[in-house]
Scaffold this motif. Structure first.
Motif, PDB file in Angstrom:
ATOM      1  N   MET A 147      79.198 -54.472  47.373  1.00 53.23           N
ATOM      2  CA  MET A 147      78.081 -54.411  48.313  1.00 53.23           C
ATOM      3  C   MET A 147      78.608 -54.284  49.746  1.00 53.23           C
ATOM      4  SD  MET A 147      75.087 -57.230  49.009  1.00 53.23           S
ATOM      5  CE  MET A 147      74.546 -57.295  47.305  1.00 53.23           C
ATOM      6  N   LYS A 148      78.024 -53.370  50.466  1.00 53.70           N
ATOM      7  CA  LYS A 148      78.465 -53.176  51.845  1.00 53.70           C
ATOM      8  C   LYS A 148      77.800 -54.218  52.752  1.00 53.70           C
ATOM      9  CE  LYS A 148      78.991 -48.206  51.299  1.00 53.70           C
ATOM     10  NZ  LYS A 148      78.377 -46.905  51.593  1.00 53.70           N
ATOM     11  N   ASP A 149      78.410 -54.394  53.905  1.00 52.91           N
ATOM     12  CA  ASP A 149      77.864 -55.358  54.869  1.00 52.91           C
ATOM     13  C   ASP A 149      76.438 -54.986  55.285  1.00 52.91           C
ATOM     14  OD1 ASP A 149      79.866 -57.163  54.895  1.00 52.91           O
ATOM     15  OD2 ASP A 149      80.861 -56.387  56.695  1.00 52.91           O
ATOM     16  N   SER A 150      76.230 -53.690  55.449  1.00 53.63           N
ATOM     17  CA  SER A 150      74.901 -53.254  55.881  1.00 53.63           C
ATOM     18  C   SER A 150      73.846 -53.580  54.816  1.00 53.63           C
ATOM     19  CB  SER A 150      74.918 -51.757  56.185  1.00 53.63           C
ATOM     20  OG  SER A 150      75.337 -51.047  55.039  1.00 53.63           O
ATOM     21  N   GLU A 151      74.264 -53.485  53.553  1.00 54.61           N
ATOM     22  CA  GLU A 151      73.323 -53.810  52.470  1.00 54.61           C
ATOM     23  C   GLU A 151      72.988 -55.297  52.488  1.00 54.61           C
ATOM     24  OE1 GLU A 151      74.646 -52.393  48.636  1.00 54.61           O
ATOM     25  OE2 GLU A 151      75.414 -50.570  49.559  1.00 54.61           O
ATOM     26  N   ASN A 170      73.105 -57.195  55.056  1.00 56.04           N
ATOM     27  CA  ASN A 170      72.244 -57.435  56.217  1.00 56.04           C
ATOM     28  C   ASN A 170      70.789 -57.070  55.909  1.00 56.04           C
ATOM     29  OD1 ASN A 170      74.448 -58.296  57.600  1.00 56.04           O
ATOM     30  ND2 ASN A 170      74.719 -56.430  58.794  1.00 56.04           N
ATOM     31  N   ASP A 217      83.581 -58.010  44.021  1.00 52.58           N
ATOM     32  CA  ASP A 217      82.332 -57.349  44.404  1.00 52.58           C
ATOM     33  C   ASP A 217      82.406 -55.884  43.983  1.00 52.58           C
ATOM     34  OD1 ASP A 217      80.046 -56.510  45.543  1.00 52.58           O
ATOM     35  OD2 ASP A 217      80.822 -56.520  47.607  1.00 52.58           O
ATOM     36  N   ASN A 247      77.293 -51.799  43.842  1.00 57.56           N
ATOM     37  CA  ASN A 247      76.804 -51.294  45.125  1.00 57.56           C
ATOM     38  C   ASN A 247      75.336 -50.918  45.036  1.00 57.56           C
ATOM     39  OD1 ASN A 247      77.013 -49.121  43.535  1.00 57.56           O
ATOM     40  ND2 ASN A 247      78.297 -47.882  44.908  1.00 57.56           N
ATOM     41  N   ARG A 278      79.523 -64.779  53.664  1.00 58.56           N
ATOM     42  CA  ARG A 278      79.019 -63.435  53.367  1.00 58.56           C
ATOM     43  C   ARG A 278      79.538 -62.939  52.021  1.00 58.56           C
ATOM     44  NH1 ARG A 278      76.501 -60.701  57.646  1.00 58.56           N
ATOM     45  NH2 ARG A 278      76.812 -58.758  56.523  1.00 58.56           N
ATOM     46  N   LYS A 279      80.801 -63.254  51.767  1.00 52.34           N
ATOM     47  CA  LYS A 279      81.395 -62.822  50.505  1.00 52.34           C
ATOM     48  C   LYS A 279      80.699 -63.516  49.331  1.00 52.34           C
ATOM     49  CE  LYS A 279      85.952 -62.178  48.444  1.00 52.34           C
ATOM     50  NZ  LYS A 279      87.373 -62.544  48.522  1.00 52.34           N
ATOM     51  N   LYS A 284      77.250 -62.148  48.772  1.00 48.49           N
ATOM     52  CA  LYS A 284      77.294 -60.838  48.100  1.00 48.49           C
ATOM     53  C   LYS A 284      77.465 -61.035  46.602  1.00 48.49           C
ATOM     54  CE  LYS A 284      79.307 -57.974  51.774  1.00 48.49           C
ATOM     55  NZ  LYS A 284      80.526 -57.254  52.175  1.00 48.49           N
ATOM     56  N   THR A 340      74.766 -60.026  43.871  1.00 51.35           N
ATOM     57  CA  THR A 340      75.180 -58.995  42.919  1.00 51.35           C
ATOM     58  C   THR A 340      75.015 -59.493  41.489  1.00 51.35           C
ATOM     59  OG1 THR A 340      76.772 -58.204  44.515  1.00 51.35           O
ATOM     60  CG2 THR A 340      77.092 -57.498  42.237  1.00 51.35           C
TER      61      THR A 340
END
Lengths: 102, 192
Positions: A1-5, A7, B113, B116, B178-179, B182, B186
């Motif tokens: 997952m990207k940072d923008s996602e 956010n 991670d 996506n 943040r990690k 995620k 996910t």
């Protein structure tokens, strides 16, 4: 997952606003605050503790003096002392004069 | 009442300096003004930490009353008023969380991670609920750092000051938060 996602997802969650009554509730609960600088005490208030302490000290001292005051020997003791010293006549004269003057 | 912000020893102007004099002298208008500025922000910070509207309101009340009661001792040279209030908020939240059974642990699984795919298919409210649930799985410190940084836009230095940790510790806490988030999001997405 990207940072923008991430956010975007974080943006999806927003905390609700507080209730309309909260502000008035807090204002109601806020007690009047006393001024932080110490209040000026009146002259009487300032010296009252000192006066009380002095009074207590005087009272105690007076009590102690009363206890420690020398007790006057009774007349028999004085008479005996006068006899021992050979002043019996003078003693009798003084005592007689005192009693007659009273 | 002061009208211009004062500069504290750290060289930072306090935008609430105009209210401090009023707060110190017990002016309720100053308290009201302070609430107009920061009540929503403080409440939201508490809500992100506690996930409970009533508890967040109680914390907000505690923070403003403490500010009101302690304004007389406020030393403008030490920090910004809002920074101090956020710190009080943090402590009040941690007190509440301590009283509750701790359901958060420091060991959030930090898996690779790989996904996506965001949950675009979910409705907005579902997404919001999932993010809220995911935030609640972070450790208290991670959640606090993320709240300050992301939701409150608090600069790193100030965030570290509020959390009473070094700036580097705050930064790494944010990275871990943040990690972990995620990973949680996910996994939940993958799981259903």
């Amino acid at each position: 997952m990207k940072d923008s996602e991430l956010n975007n997802k974080l943006d999806a969650f927003q905390a609700p606003a507080p209730s309309d009554l909260l502000k008035s509730r807090i204002l109601k609960a806020a007690k009047p605050v006393e001024n932080t600088s110490p209040k000026r005490q009146s002259y009487t208030q300032r010296f009252m503790p000192i006066a009380a302490s002095l009074l207590a000290i005087c009272a105690v001292s007076f009590g102690v003096m009363q206890v420690q005051a020398p007790t006057e020997p009774d007349s028999a003791a004085w008479q005996e002392a006068a006899l021992d010293l050979g002043f019996e006549e003078v003693y009798d004269w003084v005592e007689t004069e005192e009693s007659s003057s009273q | 009442m002061l009208t211009t912000p004062t500069i504290n020893s750290a060289g930072v102007s306090d935008p609430d300096a105009d209210l401090i004099f009023g707060l110190k002298s017990g002016d309720e208008k100053a308290l009201s003004g302070l609430m107009d500025r920061h009540m929503v922000s403080i409440h939201k910070m508490a809500y992100y930490m506690l996930g409970d509207q009533m508890a967040a309101e109680d914390v907000t009340q505690t923070v403003f009353l403490k500010t009101w009661e302690n304004a007389g001792n406020w030393d403008a040279g030490r920090a910004k008023l809002l920074t101090w209030m956020r710190r009080v908020t943090r402590n009040a939240c941690l007190d509440i969380l301590k009283k509750k059974k701790p359901i958060y642990t420091d060991s959030v699984p930090e898996l690779e991670d790989t996904s996506n795919s965001p949950f675009e298919s979910l409705s907005e409210s579902q997404q919001s609920e999932r993010v809220e649930a995911a935030l609640s799985k972070l450790t208290e410190n991670q959640r606090m750092a993320l709240t300050l940084s992301y939701y409150q836009s608090v600069p790193q230095r100030e965030g570290a000051q509020i959390m009473d940790i070094s700036e580097s510790a705050y930064e790494s806490l944010l990275v871990r938060a943040r990690k972990a988030l995620k990973v949680i999001l996910t996994n939940e997405n993958d799981g259903g």
